[in-house]
Scaffold this active site. Structure first.
Site, PDB file in Angstrom:
ATOM      1  N   THR A  20      -5.321   8.781   7.092  1.00  0.00           N
ATOM      2  CA  THR A  20      -5.540   7.324   6.452  1.00  0.00           C
ATOM      3  C   THR A  20      -6.723   7.002   6.346  1.00  0.00           C
ATOM      4  O   THR A  20      -7.646   7.380   6.822  1.00  0.00           O
ATOM      5  CB  THR A  20      -4.776   6.347   7.115  1.00  0.00           C
ATOM      6  OG1 THR A  20      -4.584   5.347   6.589  1.00  0.00           O
ATOM      7  CG2 THR A  20      -4.999   6.323   8.701  1.00  0.00           C
ATOM      8  N   GLY A  21      -6.997   6.011   5.358  1.00  0.00           N
ATOM      9  CA  GLY A  21      -8.332   5.461   5.066  1.00  0.00           C
ATOM     10  C   GLY A  21      -8.989   6.155   3.624  1.00  0.00           C
ATOM     11  O   GLY A  21      -8.098   6.727   2.966  1.00  0.00           O
ATOM     12  N   SER A  65       0.947  -1.248  -0.126  1.00  0.00           N
ATOM     13  CA  SER A  65       0.163  -0.032   0.146  1.00  0.00           C
ATOM     14  C   SER A  65       0.694   1.145  -0.204  1.00  0.00           C
ATOM     15  O   SER A  65       0.374   2.443   0.027  1.00  0.00           O
ATOM     16  CB  SER A  65      -0.750   0.107   1.427  1.00  0.00           C
ATOM     17  OG  SER A  65      -0.184  -0.264   2.435  1.00  0.00           O
ATOM     18  N   THR A  68      -1.834   3.703   4.521  1.00  0.00           N
ATOM     19  CA  THR A  68      -1.081   5.010   4.046  1.00  0.00           C
ATOM     20  C   THR A  68       0.067   5.078   5.387  1.00  0.00           C
ATOM     21  O   THR A  68      -0.285   5.192   6.260  1.00  0.00           O
ATOM     22  CB  THR A  68      -1.750   6.252   4.074  1.00  0.00           C
ATOM     23  OG1 THR A  68      -2.530   5.780   2.751  1.00  0.00           O
ATOM     24  CG2 THR A  68      -1.057   7.470   3.871  1.00  0.00           C
ATOM     25  N   THR A  78       1.875   6.875  -0.327  1.00  0.00           N
ATOM     26  CA  THR A  78       0.957   6.041  -0.184  1.00  0.00           C
ATOM     27  C   THR A  78       0.802   5.406  -1.842  1.00  0.00           C
ATOM     28  O   THR A  78       1.035   6.195  -2.618  1.00  0.00           O
ATOM     29  CB  THR A  78      -0.549   6.382  -0.038  1.00  0.00           C
ATOM     30  OG1 THR A  78      -1.503   5.237   0.172  1.00  0.00           O
ATOM     31  CG2 THR A  78      -1.471   7.189  -0.789  1.00  0.00           C
ATOM     32  N   GLY A  81      -9.810   8.288   0.960  1.00  0.00           N
ATOM     33  CA  GLY A  81      -9.378   9.718   1.026  1.00  0.00           C
ATOM     34  C   GLY A  81     -10.451  10.765   0.599  1.00  0.00           C
ATOM     35  O   GLY A  81     -10.357  11.963   0.738  1.00  0.00           O
ATOM     36  N   ARG A 141      -7.024   8.347 -10.506  1.00  0.00           N
ATOM     37  CA  ARG A 141      -7.723   8.758  -9.037  1.00  0.00           C
ATOM     38  C   ARG A 141      -6.522   9.035  -8.016  1.00  0.00           C
ATOM     39  O   ARG A 141      -5.444   8.520  -8.136  1.00  0.00           O
ATOM     40  CB  ARG A 141      -8.350   7.522  -8.755  1.00  0.00           C
ATOM     41  CG  ARG A 141      -8.983   7.744  -7.096  1.00  0.00           C
ATOM     42  CD  ARG A 141      -8.037   7.202  -6.237  1.00  0.00           C
ATOM     43  NE  ARG A 141      -9.047   7.601  -4.833  1.00  0.00           N
ATOM     44  CZ  ARG A 141      -8.348   7.349  -3.607  1.00  0.00           C
ATOM     45  NH1 ARG A 141      -6.807   7.116  -3.508  1.00  0.00           N
ATOM     46  NH2 ARG A 141      -8.955   7.425  -2.485  1.00  0.00           N
ATOM     47  N   VAL A 142      -6.793  10.274  -7.525  1.00  0.00           N
ATOM     48  CA  VAL A 142      -5.934  10.610  -6.303  1.00  0.00           C
ATOM     49  C   VAL A 142      -6.653  10.796  -5.113  1.00  0.00           C
ATOM     50  O   VAL A 142      -7.851  11.381  -5.192  1.00  0.00           O
ATOM     51  CB  VAL A 142      -4.962  12.082  -7.007  1.00  0.00           C
ATOM     52  CG1 VAL A 142      -4.457  12.435  -5.829  1.00  0.00           C
ATOM     53  CG2 VAL A 142      -4.370  11.853  -8.133  1.00  0.00           C
ATOM     54  N   GLY A 143      -5.941  10.281  -3.810  1.00  0.00           N
ATOM     55  CA  GLY A 143      -6.760  10.640  -2.982  1.00  0.00           C
ATOM     56  C   GLY A 143      -6.169  11.805  -1.989  1.00  0.00           C
ATOM     57  O   GLY A 143      -5.591  12.761  -2.628  1.00  0.00           O
ATOM     58  N   ASP A 144      -6.416  11.602  -0.721  1.00  0.00           N
ATOM     59  CA  ASP A 144      -6.066  12.785   0.079  1.00  0.00           C
ATOM     60  C   ASP A 144      -4.568  12.988   0.436  1.00  0.00           C
ATOM     61  O   ASP A 144      -4.210  13.900   0.742  1.00  0.00           O
ATOM     62  CB  ASP A 144      -6.795  12.425   1.519  1.00  0.00           C
ATOM     63  CG  ASP A 144      -6.075  11.049   2.206  1.00  0.00           C
ATOM     64  OD1 ASP A 144      -6.254  10.281   1.310  1.00  0.00           O
ATOM     65  OD2 ASP A 144      -6.262  11.186   3.581  1.00  0.00           O
TER      66      ASP A 144
END
Ligand code: SD4
Length: 341
Positions: free
Chosen positions: A252-253, A85, A201, A219, A255, A229-232
């Site tokens: 974390t989690g 991850s 993350t 991450t 995003g 796709r991009v997360g937080d």
């Protein structure tokens, strides 16, 4: 009150104690001469934070800069091929691309980030160079890879045979559903802490002997995500935020929910208003739940925070969130508020 001169005198002892702990994972760094102070301190998310903190500690115990500590610390899970991850060997997106996200922030409010970057194993170091060598904050996709190569990073394949196998397995159903606390389900307390989860993350926050705060977050994002796709995690204010007057926070989690609530910035601003780190994290989590109670039942989001005094705390939607802490007194893994060691 922390005394820097005394710390430097005792740092050789501190260093040897830290080395002992690396071998044994024994957690209490006590001894008559060990400085009993909250600072320096490093905290980070999930069980693999233990090994990452140990690396960061090597810089902190020598009186080094928090920024150097967090970069060195998170490079450990980035390089761990058993970790699917973060960094190399991260699980790919639904099209089989391993795309990495990372950001870093220092005590002066400088920050740098990369998102959706392929072929480069240490996104945190590229993020640092974006911060230090460009007038920009965030580089994405091919541009981020190109910048990394220009800076001397080696281009390599990040998809390992193991991750590729997991992707082919996933393709049989091709169903996208983030698994809650997947990392702790595969965590075996009888072995060195690590993670084999399908998403999570590392977010790390450190305060050095000068009292300066820095943070890093890195991450491979949610496994099987849509390409692009991009997360937080690489978004300053969402996955990470540091204000040297107040403290720092990371998340974390899932995003998307963190971005919607500008989570880490919110946690820091709540600490500025007087909330403790844990209460600030709890309030941020409550906001996510209030806005989308149905969604929140099925996802995990966790925040981790530290204030200027070195007090730290965390809060998550679901049980099972853990974080690692390391200072001169102890190394520990805190799971649902309880000390693991
Ligand atoms: C993301 N927050 O990309 C990251 C992934 C994560 O537990 O932390 N998963 O949304």
């Amino acid at each position: 009150m922390y005394n820097r001169r005394k710390f430097i005198k005792s740092s050789a002892l501190g260093a040897s104690l830290a080395a002992i702990s690396t071998q044994s994972f024994a957690k209490v760094l006590t001894g008559a001469d060990v400085e009993r102070s909250a600072l320096p301190v490093v905290i980070s998310t999930w069980p693999f934070g233990v090994a990452a903190n140990e690396e960061a500690w090597k810089t902190l115990v020598k009186g080094g800069r928090a920024l150097d500590a967090v970069e060195a610390g998170v490079k450990i899970p980035e390089a761990d091929l058993k970790n699917h991850s973060v960094g190399k060997a991260g699980y790919p997106d639904r099209d089989g691309h391993v795309t990495l996200d990372a950001c870093i922030m220092d005590e002066q409010g400088n920050c740098g980030a990369v998102a959706g970057m392929e072929y480069i194993a240490h996104p945190i170091s590229v993020a640092r160079l974006v911060m230090e060598k460009t007038p920009h904050v965030l580089l994405v996709g091919d541009g981020a890879t190109q910048f990394a190569v220009e800076q001397g990073f080696k281009k390599e394949k990040l998809l390992t045979p193991e991750s590729e196998k997991a992707w082919h397995e996933w393709l049989k159903t091709a169903r996208y559903k983030p698994e809650i606390n997947s990392e702790t389900k595969t965590y075996d307390p009888n072995t060195a802490p690590g993670s084999k989860g399908n998403h999570d993350t590392i977010g790390m926050l450190a305060i050095d002997t000068k009292g300066n705060i820095s943070g890093a977050c890195t991450t491979s994002g949610m496994a099987w995500k849509i390409h692009g796709r991009v997360g937080d995690s690489p978004i300053i204010g969402a996955g990470l935020y540091v204000d040297n007057e107040v403290g720092g926070a990371t998340s974390t989690g899932v995003g998307e929910e963190v971005i919607r609530n500008v989570g880490s910035f919110l946690v820091v601003e709540l600490m500025r208003q007087g909330y403790s780190p844990e209460d600030a994290c709890k309030e941020a989590v409550k906001r996510i739940i209030r806005k989308k109670p149905q969604t929140a039942k099925e996802i995990q989001v966790g925040f981790l925070a530290i204030n200027k005094k070195g007090e730290y705390g965390a809060y998550a939607i679901q049980k099972g969130f853990s974080f690692a802490v390391c200072n001169a007194q102890k190394q520990d893994l805190i799971i649902d508020g309880k000390s693991f060691y």
